[in-house]
Design a protein around this motif. Structure first.
Motif, PDB file in Angstrom:
ATOM      1  N   SER A 261      12.975  51.065 -11.803  1.00 13.70           N
ATOM      2  CA  SER A 261      14.389  50.813 -12.062  1.00 13.70           C
ATOM      3  C   SER A 261      14.651  50.295 -13.478  1.00 13.70           C
ATOM      4  CB  SER A 261      14.939  49.803 -11.050  1.00 13.70           C
ATOM      5  OG  SER A 261      14.222  48.590 -11.118  1.00 13.70           O
ATOM      6  N   GLY A 262      13.584  50.058 -14.261  1.00 12.06           N
ATOM      7  CA  GLY A 262      13.758  49.590 -15.629  1.00 12.06           C
ATOM      8  C   GLY A 262      14.062  48.112 -15.726  1.00 12.06           C
ATOM      9  N   VAL A 263      13.870  47.372 -14.628  1.00  8.10           N
ATOM     10  CA  VAL A 263      14.149  45.938 -14.615  1.00  8.10           C
ATOM     11  C   VAL A 263      12.971  45.144 -15.165  1.00  8.10           C
ATOM     12  CG1 VAL A 263      14.611  43.954 -13.120  1.00  8.10           C
ATOM     13  CG2 VAL A 263      15.801  46.120 -12.722  1.00  8.10           C
ATOM     14  N   ALA A 264      11.758  45.612 -14.898  1.00  5.28           N
ATOM     15  CA  ALA A 264      10.569  44.892 -15.363  1.00  5.28           C
ATOM     16  C   ALA A 264      10.416  45.046 -16.869  1.00  5.28           C
ATOM     17  CB  ALA A 264       9.330  45.426 -14.660  1.00  5.28           C
ATOM     18  N   PRO A 265      10.201  43.958 -17.600  1.00  7.78           N
ATOM     19  CA  PRO A 265      10.002  44.051 -19.059  1.00  7.78           C
ATOM     20  C   PRO A 265       8.661  44.695 -19.368  1.00  7.78           C
ATOM     21  CG  PRO A 265       9.595  41.812 -18.310  1.00  7.78           C
ATOM     22  CD  PRO A 265      10.113  42.566 -17.117  1.00  7.78           C
ATOM     23  N   ILE A 266       8.525  45.197 -20.571  1.00  4.58           N
ATOM     24  CA  ILE A 266       7.264  45.807 -20.985  1.00  4.58           C
ATOM     25  C   ILE A 266       6.596  44.908 -22.023  1.00  4.58           C
ATOM     26  CG2 ILE A 266       7.970  48.159 -20.496  1.00  4.58           C
ATOM     27  CD1 ILE A 266       8.592  48.513 -23.452  1.00  4.58           C
ATOM     28  N   LYS A 267       5.273  44.958 -22.077  1.00  2.00           N
ATOM     29  CA  LYS A 267       4.515  44.107 -23.001  1.00  2.00           C
ATOM     30  C   LYS A 267       4.426  44.795 -24.355  1.00  2.00           C
ATOM     31  CE  LYS A 267       1.012  41.887 -21.341  1.00  2.00           C
ATOM     32  NZ  LYS A 267      -0.337  41.553 -20.810  1.00  2.00           N
ATOM     33  N   MET A 268       4.843  44.070 -25.397  1.00  2.50           N
ATOM     34  CA  MET A 268       4.777  44.584 -26.769  1.00  2.50           C
ATOM     35  C   MET A 268       3.893  43.643 -27.583  1.00  2.50           C
ATOM     36  SD  MET A 268       6.872  47.223 -26.661  1.00  2.50           S
ATOM     37  CE  MET A 268       7.387  47.577 -28.345  1.00  2.50           C
ATOM     38  N   GLY A 269       2.987  44.202 -28.333  1.00  4.55           N
ATOM     39  CA  GLY A 269       2.085  43.354 -29.101  1.00  4.55           C
ATOM     40  C   GLY A 269       1.667  43.977 -30.413  1.00  4.55           C
ATOM     41  N   SER A 270       1.338  43.118 -31.365  1.00  2.00           N
ATOM     42  CA  SER A 270       0.844  43.570 -32.669  1.00  2.00           C
ATOM     43  C   SER A 270       0.200  42.387 -33.362  1.00  2.00           C
ATOM     44  CB  SER A 270       1.996  44.124 -33.518  1.00  2.00           C
ATOM     45  OG  SER A 270       1.527  44.538 -34.780  1.00  2.00           O
TER      46      SER A 270
END
Length: 362
Positions: A261-270
Motif C-alpha cells: 500500500s506504500g505506507v511502509a517507509p523505505i531505507k535510504m543510505g549513503s
C-alpha cells in the motif's frame, strides 16, 4: 513455453494487470497449476525509467515485468483473482465513475445557475440538495417566479424539504431574486431546459449511487468481515479496502500489506548513513484510503471537542510530542491502521474501541 524449461525448474509468471484483461490470463494460468505473481505497475514503471533510453512497447514492458519478478520474487504477492473480490472491485469502479460524472454535472449546473441566479449560492447550502434540486427544476430561471407569492413559495419549499425549510427561506430567495434584477436572456426556454435536464440527471445519479451502496453492502457482507465496526469505515470505505487489497491471505503478514500500500517507509543510505524515507511506490489508491481513514481517526467533534477515536488521537499527539511532524505522525497512524485492518480482514473480527477517560481536545 515448455521448450524453454529444463528439468527441475518451475515457471513463475508475473502479471501487472490482474483486474482487467489480465484477470482471465491469471485464472487460466492458475487453473493450469502455475505460480502467478502480481507485479505492481509502479515497480515495472520504475524499472523502465531506470535505463538511459526509455522505450514503450509490449516486448519491453514484458522484459521490465520479468526483471522485477526475478529480483523481487519473494516479496511480490501471489495473484488471487477470486470472483467476489473481482466483483467488489467492479462495483467500486462503477461507483467511482458515477461519482465522477455527478461531479461534472454539478460543475456544469454551477455555471448555468450563475447566469440565471447571480445570488444562487445564498439560496441553498448545497446546490444539489434535495430541496435545491426541486427548486431548480420548478424554477430554472427567475421568470418562473413571476406571480409566485411568498406563501406559495413557502408551501413549495416545505413540501420539497419534508417541512425542513422555514418561511424565512422563501422570503430570502425572493429578496435576492429581486436584488439581482432582470436576468432574462435570449433562447431562455432552451436555457431552462438545460438546467432541468441537468437536475434530472443529477437526481438519477444520486439514486444510482444509493442502489450501488446497497449492492456493495450486501456483497461485502458475504465475506463475513466486520470492517464497518471501526470508526470512519462505512460501506464505501470497506468496499474500497477490499477491492484494492483483494484476498487478504495473499499477504503473509501486515508488513507486506504495508509495503504493497506504500505506507511502509523505505531505507535510504549513503556513506554509511541510513535513514527511512517516505515512498511513492505501492498501490496509491489503497494509500489514499488509509490516509483518509487516518485523518478521520484523529478528527475532533466541532461541538463537543471530543476526539472521534480517543486512542488514535492520543497516539497522534504522542508522536508529535516525540518530535514528529503532523504528516509523519499521520503516517504512523496509517501504519498502525494497516496492522489493525490486516488482522480484522484475516480473522474476520470486529474493532473494539478501547475506553479512555473522556477528555476534550485542546
Amino acid at each position: 513455453m515448455n521448450r524453454y524449461l529444463t528439468e527441475g525448474l518451475t515457471p513463475v509468471f508475473g502479471l501487472e494487470d490482474v483486474g482487467g484483461y489480465g484477470r482471465d490470463v491469471a485464472l487460466y494460468l492458475i487453473e493450469q497449476g502455475y505460480f502467478v505473481k502480481f507485479v505492481n505497475s509502479s515497480l515495472s514503471n520504475s524499472e523502465r525509467n531506470s535505463y538511459a533510453m526509455t522505450q514503450k512497447n509490449d516486448s519491453w514492458d514484458a522484459q521490465c515485468v520479468a526483471n522485477v519478478l526475478i529480483r523481487q520474487l519473494p516479496h511480490l504477492p501471489d495473484t488471487s483473482p477470486s470472483d467476489i473480490h473481482w466483483v467488489i472491485g467492479q462495483l467500486v469502479g462503477r461507483r467511482n465513475a458515477i461519482i465522477k460524472a455527478q461531479t461534472a454535472l454539478k460543475n456544469q449546473l454551477h455555471i448555468q445557475l450563475n447566469y440565471h441566479y447571480p445570488s444562487y449560492k445564498d439560496f441553498f447550502s448545497e446546490v444539489d440538495g434535495k430541496t435545491a434540486l426541486a427548486f431548480w427544476e420548478s424554477y430554472p430561471s427567475p421568470s418562473h417566479l413571476k406571480g409566485v407569492t411568498m406563501e406559495g413559495l413557502r408551501t413549495f419549499l416545505l413540501e420539497a424539504s419534508n417541512n425542513a425549510c422555514s418561511t424565512r427561506k422563501a422570503e430570502k430567495i425572493l429578496l435576492f431574486v429581486q436584488a439581482d434584477g432582470e436576468v432574462k436572456r435570449e433562447y431562455q426556454t432552451s436555457r431552462d431546459f438545460i438546467i432541468q435536464s441537468m437536475v434530472r440527471n443529477i437526481s438519477y445519479t444520486k439514486q444510482e449511487i444509493k442502489k450501488m451502496d446497497t449492492e456493495l453492502k450486501v456483497t461485502i457482507q458475504k465475506l463475513g468481515m466486520q470492517l464497518e465496526t471501526m470508526p470512519g469505515i462505512d460501506t464505501v470505505t470497506a468496499s474500497a479496502l477490499i477491492a484494492e487489497i483483494g484476498d487478504i491471505h495473499r499477504f503473509t503478514n501486515s508488513d507486506k500489506l504495508a509495503r504493497y500500500s506504500g505506507v511502509a517507509p523505505i531505507k535510504m543510505g549513503s556513506g554509511g548513513k541510513e535513514t527511512m524515507k517516505k515512498t511513492k511506490q505501492g498501490n496509491r489508491k489503497l494509500y489514499d484510503v488509509f490516509y483518509n481513514l487516518a485523518v478521520q481517526q484523529v478528527q475532533v467533534s466541532k461541538g463537543s471537542k471530543i476526539p472521534r477515536n480517543p486512542v488514535f488521537y492520543a497516539y497522534y499527539n504522542q508522536k508529535q510530542s516525540e518530535g514528529k511532524s503532523k504528516s509523519q505522525a499521520l503516517l504512523c497512524i496509517m501504519r498502525r491502521l494497516v496492522r489493525i485492518v490486516y488482522g480484522m480482514m484475516k480473522n474476520k473480527t470486529a474493532y473494539i474501541l478501547l475506553r479512555m477517560p473522556e477528555t476534550k481536545a485542546s
